[in-house]
Design a protein around this motif. Structure first.
Motif, PDB file in Angstrom:
ATOM      1  N   TYR A  45      -5.368   1.702  -4.365  1.00 12.82           N
ATOM      2  CA  TYR A  45      -5.854   1.467  -3.008  1.00 12.82           C
ATOM      3  C   TYR A  45      -5.149   0.310  -2.298  1.00 12.82           C
ATOM      4  CZ  TYR A  45      -9.399   5.019  -3.150  1.00 12.82           C
ATOM      5  OH  TYR A  45     -10.024   6.220  -3.199  1.00 12.82           O
ATOM      6  N   SER A  46      -4.127  -0.229  -2.909  1.00 13.29           N
ATOM      7  CA  SER A  46      -3.378  -1.308  -2.264  1.00 13.29           C
ATOM      8  C   SER A  46      -2.212  -0.720  -1.471  1.00 13.29           C
ATOM      9  CB  SER A  46      -2.838  -2.280  -3.316  1.00 13.29           C
ATOM     10  OG  SER A  46      -1.701  -1.731  -3.946  1.00 13.29           O
ATOM     11  N   PRO A  47      -1.627  -1.503  -0.585  1.00 13.33           N
ATOM     12  CA  PRO A  47      -0.458  -1.035   0.153  1.00 13.33           C
ATOM     13  C   PRO A  47       0.781  -0.854  -0.735  1.00 13.33           C
ATOM     14  CG  PRO A  47      -1.429  -2.957   1.226  1.00 13.33           C
ATOM     15  CD  PRO A  47      -2.128  -2.776  -0.078  1.00 13.33           C
ATOM     16  N   LEU A  48       0.718  -1.307  -1.976  1.00  8.60           N
ATOM     17  CA  LEU A  48       1.875  -1.214  -2.870  1.00  8.60           C
ATOM     18  C   LEU A  48       2.227   0.224  -3.231  1.00  8.60           C
ATOM     19  CD1 LEU A  48       0.997  -4.154  -5.270  1.00  8.60           C
ATOM     20  CD2 LEU A  48       2.558  -4.173  -3.318  1.00  8.60           C
ATOM     21  N   VAL A  49       1.273   1.146  -3.114  1.00  9.60           N
ATOM     22  CA  VAL A  49       1.500   2.547  -3.458  1.00  9.60           C
ATOM     23  C   VAL A  49       2.390   3.223  -2.417  1.00  9.60           C
ATOM     24  CG1 VAL A  49       0.331   4.780  -3.711  1.00  9.60           C
ATOM     25  CG2 VAL A  49      -0.634   2.751  -4.744  1.00  9.60           C
ATOM     26  N   PHE A  50       2.335   2.738  -1.197  1.00  8.59           N
ATOM     27  CA  PHE A  50       3.049   3.364  -0.093  1.00  8.59           C
ATOM     28  C   PHE A  50       4.443   2.773   0.069  1.00  8.59           C
ATOM     29  CE2 PHE A  50      -1.383   4.071   0.676  1.00  8.59           C
ATOM     30  CZ  PHE A  50      -1.422   5.364   1.180  1.00  8.59           C
ATOM     31  N   PRO A  51       5.378   3.594   0.566  1.00  7.33           N
ATOM     32  CA  PRO A  51       6.708   3.030   0.879  1.00  7.33           C
ATOM     33  C   PRO A  51       6.578   1.937   1.930  1.00  7.33           C
ATOM     34  CG  PRO A  51       6.761   5.429   0.903  1.00  7.33           C
ATOM     35  CD  PRO A  51       5.315   5.019   0.791  1.00  7.33           C
ATOM     36  N   LYS A  52       7.615   1.155   2.066  1.00 14.04           N
ATOM     37  CA  LYS A  52       7.598   0.041   3.019  1.00 14.04           C
ATOM     38  C   LYS A  52       7.262   0.543   4.423  1.00 14.04           C
ATOM     39  CE  LYS A  52      10.201  -3.752   4.826  1.00 14.04           C
ATOM     40  NZ  LYS A  52      11.455  -4.157   5.348  1.00 14.04           N
ATOM     41  N   SER A  53       6.333  -0.143   5.057  1.00 10.39           N
ATOM     42  CA  SER A  53       5.879   0.249   6.381  1.00 10.39           C
ATOM     43  C   SER A  53       6.831  -0.278   7.452  1.00 10.39           C
ATOM     44  CB  SER A  53       4.475  -0.283   6.621  1.00 10.39           C
ATOM     45  OG  SER A  53       3.927   0.280   7.779  1.00 10.39           O
ATOM     46  N   LEU A  54       7.079   0.559   8.450  1.00 17.76           N
ATOM     47  CA  LEU A  54       7.921   0.192   9.585  1.00 17.76           C
ATOM     48  C   LEU A  54       7.051   0.014  10.817  1.00 17.76           C
ATOM     49  CD1 LEU A  54      10.610   2.991   9.159  1.00 17.76           C
ATOM     50  CD2 LEU A  54      10.854   0.605   8.478  1.00 17.76           C
ATOM     51  N   GLY A  55       7.631  -0.525  11.863  1.00 18.54           N
ATOM     52  CA  GLY A  55       6.971  -0.534  13.156  1.00 18.54           C
ATOM     53  C   GLY A  55       7.101   0.842  13.787  1.00 18.54           C
ATOM     54  N   ALA A  56       6.209   1.158  14.710  1.00 11.69           N
ATOM     55  CA  ALA A  56       6.206   2.486  15.331  1.00 11.69           C
ATOM     56  C   ALA A  56       7.517   2.780  16.049  1.00 11.69           C
ATOM     57  CB  ALA A  56       5.031   2.609  16.293  1.00 11.69           C
ATOM     58  N   GLU A  57       8.037   1.807  16.759  1.00 13.74           N
ATOM     59  CA  GLU A  57       9.290   2.031  17.496  1.00 13.74           C
ATOM     60  C   GLU A  57      10.460   2.271  16.550  1.00 13.74           C
ATOM     61  OE1 GLU A  57       9.613   2.549  20.729  1.00 13.74           O
ATOM     62  OE2 GLU A  57       7.436   2.378  20.799  1.00 13.74           O
ATOM     63  N   GLU A  58      10.547   1.485  15.492  1.00 11.08           N
ATOM     64  CA  GLU A  58      11.629   1.654  14.521  1.00 11.08           C
ATOM     65  C   GLU A  58      11.503   3.004  13.815  1.00 11.08           C
ATOM     66  OE1 GLU A  58      15.015   0.846  12.165  1.00 11.08           O
ATOM     67  OE2 GLU A  58      14.316   0.081  14.084  1.00 11.08           O
ATOM     68  N   ALA A  59      10.290   3.389  13.459  1.00  9.20           N
ATOM     69  CA  ALA A  59      10.079   4.683  12.800  1.00  9.20           C
ATOM     70  C   ALA A  59      10.460   5.828  13.733  1.00  9.20           C
ATOM     71  CB  ALA A  59       8.620   4.816  12.360  1.00  9.20           C
ATOM     72  N   ARG A  60      10.083   5.727  14.978  1.00  7.33           N
ATOM     73  CA  ARG A  60      10.431   6.764  15.958  1.00  7.33           C
ATOM     74  C   ARG A  60      11.948   6.854  16.126  1.00  7.33           C
ATOM     75  NH1 ARG A  60       7.612   5.345  20.880  1.00  7.33           N
ATOM     76  NH2 ARG A  60       5.810   5.764  19.599  1.00  7.33           N
ATOM     77  N   ARG A  61      12.617   5.701  16.175  1.00  8.82           N
ATOM     78  CA  ARG A  61      14.073   5.680  16.319  1.00  8.82           C
ATOM     79  C   ARG A  61      14.743   6.325  15.106  1.00  8.82           C
ATOM     80  NH1 ARG A  61      18.323   3.244  14.610  1.00  8.82           N
ATOM     81  NH2 ARG A  61      17.243   1.775  13.259  1.00  8.82           N
ATOM     82  N   ARG A  62      14.290   5.957  13.910  1.00  7.69           N
ATOM     83  CA  ARG A  62      14.880   6.523  12.693  1.00  7.69           C
ATOM     84  C   ARG A  62      14.611   8.023  12.584  1.00  7.69           C
ATOM     85  NH1 ARG A  62      14.026   2.194   7.755  1.00  7.69           N
ATOM     86  NH2 ARG A  62      14.987   0.402   8.786  1.00  7.69           N
ATOM     87  N   SER A  63      13.414   8.430  12.973  1.00  7.56           N
ATOM     88  CA  SER A  63      13.073   9.847  12.923  1.00  7.56           C
ATOM     89  C   SER A  63      13.943  10.657  13.874  1.00  7.56           C
ATOM     90  CB  SER A  63      11.594  10.052  13.273  1.00  7.56           C
ATOM     91  OG  SER A  63      11.260  11.410  13.240  1.00  7.56           O
ATOM     92  N   ALA A  64      14.268  10.088  15.020  1.00  8.83           N
ATOM     93  CA  ALA A  64      15.146  10.785  15.967  1.00  8.83           C
ATOM     94  C   ALA A  64      16.546  10.962  15.384  1.00  8.83           C
ATOM     95  CB  ALA A  64      15.214  10.014  17.280  1.00  8.83           C
ATOM     96  N   LEU A  65      16.971  10.019  14.543  1.00 11.91           N
ATOM     97  CA  LEU A  65      18.303  10.109  13.937  1.00 11.91           C
ATOM     98  C   LEU A  65      18.356  11.076  12.758  1.00 11.91           C
ATOM     99  CD1 LEU A  65      19.362   6.339  13.966  1.00 11.91           C
ATOM    100  CD2 LEU A  65      20.216   8.176  15.441  1.00 11.91           C
ATOM    101  N   ASP A  66      17.344  11.012  11.883  1.00 14.66           N
ATOM    102  CA  ASP A  66      17.419  11.833  10.666  1.00 14.66           C
ATOM    103  C   ASP A  66      16.465  13.030  10.651  1.00 14.66           C
ATOM    104  OD1 ASP A  66      14.919  10.688  10.062  1.00 14.66           O
ATOM    105  OD2 ASP A  66      15.787   9.193   8.728  1.00 14.66           O
TER     106      ASP A  66
END
Length: 142
Positions: A45-66
């Protein structure tokens, strides 16, 4: 930031106290099993289980690229944990946004869910999907 760790810390503290109580009563093996179980649940139940969290803008930018999905989540959410665990190693290909850390991410989720912060919300090609089937998300990861 503190509420992210509240549940895991509570699990560790209460598990430790219960384990000490069992050990004092003479059940050392039970105490060890209980403490290890609480430690495992705290990790899950800790955040350690999840991959590193990004900011919404950075995630949106990366998603548009890949073209990979953006997953909006929050710690302690059993549906987010289910999605993460069922995606397996493929989860690292998604872009994860912790809505408790990123107000812009929380705003995206509220906009997609009529004002509610319902997670996981997965955005694929600009379209939000609320609590999608993990197999469907896995197919979008390639």
């Amino acid at each position: 930031m503190m509420r992210v760790w509240a549940l895991p810390v509570l699990m560790l503290v209460s598990g430790s106290l219960l384990a000490v109580s069992l050990a004092v009563r003479g059940s050392g093996g039970g105490a060890v099993v209980l403490w290890l179980g609480c430690w495992l649940m705290a990790w899950v139940y800790s955040p350690l289980v999840f991959p590193k969290s990004l900011g919404a803008e950075e995630a949106r930018r990366r998603s548009a690229l890949d073209g990979w999905p953006v997953v909006y989540w929050r710690p302690g959410c059993k549906y987010c944990l289910r999605l993460r665990l069922l995606l397996g190693r493929g989860a690292r290909r998604a872009h994860w946004v912790d809505i408790w850390r990123d107000p812009a991410g929380a705003a995206v989720v509220r906009a997609a869910n009529g004002g509610d912060e319902t997670v996981p919300t997965v955005v694929v090609a600009g379209q939000p999907h609320v609590n999608p089937d993990p197999a469907w998300v896995r197919a979008r990861l390639g």
